[in-house]
Design a protein around this motif. Structure first.
Motif, mmCIF file in Angstrom:
data_model
loop_
_atom_site.group_PDB
_atom_site.id
_atom_site.type_symbol
_atom_site.label_atom_id
_atom_site.label_comp_id
_atom_site.label_asym_id
_atom_site.label_seq_id
_atom_site.Cartn_x
_atom_site.Cartn_y
_atom_site.Cartn_z
ATOM 1 N N HIS A 112 0.817 -1.205 0.000
ATOM 2 C CA HIS A 112 0.000 0.000 0.000
ATOM 3 C C HIS A 112 0.855 1.261 0.000
ATOM 4 O O HIS A 112 0.377 2.334 -0.383
ATOM 5 N N ARG A 113 2.123 1.141 0.425
ATOM 6 C CA ARG A 113 2.996 2.305 0.474
ATOM 7 C C ARG A 113 3.836 2.446 -0.779
ATOM 8 O O ARG A 113 4.024 3.547 -1.294
ATOM 9 N N SER A 114 4.406 1.338 -1.261
ATOM 10 C CA SER A 114 5.360 1.423 -2.362
ATOM 11 C C SER A 114 4.821 0.918 -3.689
ATOM 12 O O SER A 114 5.368 1.252 -4.744
ATOM 13 N N ALA A 115 3.765 0.096 -3.656
ATOM 14 C CA ALA A 115 3.220 -0.528 -4.874
ATOM 15 C C ALA A 115 4.323 -1.175 -5.697
ATOM 16 O O ALA A 115 4.347 -1.090 -6.920
ATOM 17 N N ALA A 116 5.255 -1.843 -5.002
ATOM 18 C CA ALA A 116 6.439 -2.395 -5.672
ATOM 19 C C ALA A 116 6.292 -3.861 -6.037
ATOM 20 O O ALA A 116 7.176 -4.412 -6.690
ATOM 21 N N PHE A 117 5.195 -4.503 -5.631
ATOM 22 C CA PHE A 117 5.079 -5.941 -5.790
ATOM 23 C C PHE A 117 4.001 -6.300 -6.797
ATOM 24 O O PHE A 117 2.911 -5.728 -6.800
ATOM 25 N N SER A 118 4.317 -7.288 -7.618
ATOM 26 C CA SER A 118 3.353 -7.807 -8.581
ATOM 27 C C SER A 118 2.478 -8.872 -7.917
ATOM 28 O O SER A 118 2.824 -9.402 -6.857
ATOM 29 N N PRO A 119 1.347 -9.213 -8.537
ATOM 30 C CA PRO A 119 0.424 -10.175 -7.904
ATOM 31 C C PRO A 119 1.009 -11.555 -7.662
ATOM 32 O O PRO A 119 0.485 -12.293 -6.821
ATOM 33 N N GLU A 120 2.072 -11.926 -8.381
ATOM 34 C CA GLU A 120 2.619 -13.269 -8.163
ATOM 35 C C GLU A 120 3.477 -13.363 -6.903
ATOM 36 O O GLU A 120 3.871 -14.464 -6.503
ATOM 37 N N VAL A 121 3.775 -12.238 -6.256
ATOM 38 C CA VAL A 121 4.651 -12.263 -5.077
ATOM 39 C C VAL A 121 4.039 -13.070 -3.924
ATOM 40 O O VAL A 121 4.726 -13.906 -3.312
ATOM 41 N N PRO A 122 2.761 -12.878 -3.557
ATOM 42 C CA PRO A 122 2.196 -13.741 -2.508
ATOM 43 C C PRO A 122 2.243 -15.227 -2.869
ATOM 44 O O PRO A 122 2.388 -16.077 -1.980
ATOM 45 N N VAL A 123 2.142 -15.543 -4.148
ATOM 46 C CA VAL A 123 2.220 -16.943 -4.575
ATOM 47 C C VAL A 123 3.607 -17.499 -4.280
ATOM 48 O O VAL A 123 3.765 -18.626 -3.787
ATOM 49 N N LEU A 124 4.638 -16.710 -4.572
ATOM 50 C CA LEU A 124 6.012 -17.148 -4.296
ATOM 51 C C LEU A 124 6.230 -17.355 -2.806
ATOM 52 O O LEU A 124 6.937 -18.286 -2.393
#
Length: 528
Positions: A112-124
């Protein structure tokens, strides 16, 4: 005993891991089902990442429920003893899932602060957790390798997942290259042990050791290479050089995940191999492990003294804590497994809480927070400063103010001093190095409470998820510091799997020093 195991039995034994894998695959389909903008900061992609992170938290809780049901029902692994079904596995699984949920909370807060992560990150993150759970369940070198690779490949990617960060790319490359070298040591060690014993099962290797008191050079070399590979995974000195750079370059939620959860899984398999499998050869590895523990405690604490970068300080702190846990491995037996489980619960809570504070004060910036960033925190966010003090004092092992961190070190000391051959020198080194650690932990506390805040310095932003995590972990540490019984019972049930509480007969090393060799058994400890 027949070594044939049906597919159904294997599926039942690995039910939690398969459920988590299936959920991760479903999340992956959700992440790629519709195209998104190539810009990581696009609202649609950022919101989908947060949604998948929340879904991952629910999935981990569901898998945790499955683990508790399996433990309560007395699930016993596989008949060929390649997959464990003892209390140690289930307890470590719960700690891994707890750390994974907290890492996903931090990931959502940072997103929510950096918006640096793509949706596949929680999957990893979930796939890495699957690898860790496989490690906790493994009683065969092939399953160990499978778990290590599944965990490591996901973590390599997570370390450099912020594609806008040069620091993250450097961290990922360093981790990948050094991790590949360590995996080579691990695999060559496994191959040599297989060549010497003719099996990769822990039980077969232990039986071979019982029938071959004088070990072959092939086996000794294989065990030494295996020890080196495992020492890298737990960041033990002198195999720790990757740790500060990788922790500093990776995103804060990923660093927290590596520091707590990866360490939990690595020590779980380390304990199984060194105590369960190689316990009867303790005369050969005891001295090396003893010195590894001493050097790790000293190096971690001494190098942390000069750090003003808080992430690097916590990296060296994690190295020191690896040394404390190595003391438990030197002791062996049920006391060691009990101490490891209790310690990892405390360490996971403190680590995730501390990184929650760093996420809150860092405001999504692509650099690690320093002492200057946290100076005067008491003046603007007093409850954040108080919580951070609790986490640091838990690392230190301070009674009451440090919560259950005191009991974590107490159980390691107790295991060392009450062993059949008391490890008094190790206990003294542990106490002295813990005293050294007070210097850098209290330096941070002093900066928060006694240094003025720089003019114009940005205030910690509002991060509801991170703040909730900080509050819960601080409260849990303090409550369990007064009433640790629930975690003590969990740890004891994990450490009393069958005859694990009854060590094998002591053996003598070539110089005649009496060394305790302890073993696990696949029996199941059922929660009351």
């Amino acid at each position: 005993m027949s070594e044939f195991v049906s597919a159904g039995a294997l599926l039942r034994a690995l039910a939690p891991e398969l459920l988590l894998s299936a959920g991760a695959m479903a999340m992956l389909l959700g992440a790629v089902w519709t195209p998104q903008s190539q810009h990581a900061g696009q609202a649609e992609g950022a919101e989908r990442t947060a949604t998948l992170a929340r879904f991952g938290m629910v999935l981990c809780m569901l898998v945790g429920l499955v683990v508790m049901i399996a433990w309560g029902d007395g699930a016993a692994g596989t008949a060929d003893l390649r997959i464990a079904g003892d209390g140690f596995r289930w307890a470590i699984d719960l700690v891994i899932l707890l750390g994974t949920v907290m890492a996903l909370v931090l990931l959502e807060a940072e997103q929510h602060r950096s918006a640096a992560f793509s949706p596949e990150v929680p999957v990893l993150v979930l796939l890495a957790a699957v690898g860790m759970m496989v490690l906790a369940a493994a009683r065969d070198l092939m399953f160990v390798f499978l778990g290590v690779e599944l965990m490591s490949l996901a973590i390599y990617v997570l370390a450099g997942v912020n594609r806008r960060s040069a620091r993250g790319a450097e961290a990922a490359v360093k981790y990948f290259l050094l991790g590949a070298v360590s995996t080579g040591f691990l695999l060559y060690g496994m191959a040599l042990i297989y060549g010497a014993t003719g099996s990769t099962r822990f039980t077969d290797i232990a039986q071979w050791l019982g029938g071959h008191p004088s070990l072959t050079p092939l086996f000794v070399l294989g065990a030494a290479l295996l020890l080196v590979g495992l020492a890298f995974k737990v960041a033990a000195a002198p195999f720790h050089l990757w740790t500060p750079d990788v922790y500093d370059g990776a995103p804060l939620p990923v660093t927290a995940f590596m520091s707590a959860t990866v360490k939990t899984a690595a020590f779980a398999v380390f304990a199984r191999i060194m105590v369960e499998t190689l316990g009867l050869a303790a005369a050969r590895w005891h001295t090396g492990m003893w010195w590894l523990a001493v050097v790790t405690m000293v190096v971690g604490n001494v190098f942390a003294l000069s750090q003003s970068n808080l992430v690097r300080m916590l990296a060296y702190s994690s190295i020191a804590h690896a040394g404390y846990l190595l003391v438990a491995l030197v002791v062996g037996g049920s006391a060691a497994t009990t101490a490891i489980v209790f310690y990892m619960v405390s360490y996971t809570l403190a680590t995730m809480g501390a990184f929650g504070v760093l996420v809150a004060i860092n405001n999504g910036r692509d650099h690690a927070p320093t002492l200057n960033d946290i100076a005067g925190l008491w003046l603007v966010r007093p409850w954040l400063a108080a919580a951070m003090a609790v986490f640091l004092l838990a690392f230190l092992g301070m009674p009451l103010a440090g919560g259950m961190g005191f009991f974590a070190k107490w159980y390691v000391l107790q295991a060392a001093l009450q062993a059949s051959v008391p490890q008094t020198i190790l206990a003294v080194v542990l106490v002295l190095t813990s005293a050294v650690s007070a210097a850098y932990y209290l330096q941070v506390v002093t900066a928060m409470f006694m240094r003025p805040r720089a003019e114009g310095q940005a205030l910690p932003g509002h991060a509801p998820a991170a703040h909730a995590l900080i509050a819960v972990t601080a409260a849990a540490l303090l409550v369990l510091g007064v009433y640790p019984t629930p975690v003590v019972q969990l740890a004891r049930q994990a450490g009393t799997s069958g005859s694990a509480s009854s060590p094998a007969a002591p053996v003598r090393d070539p110089e005649g020093a009496r060394i305790q060799a302890a073993t696990f058994t696949p029996a199941v400890a059922v929660p009351r």
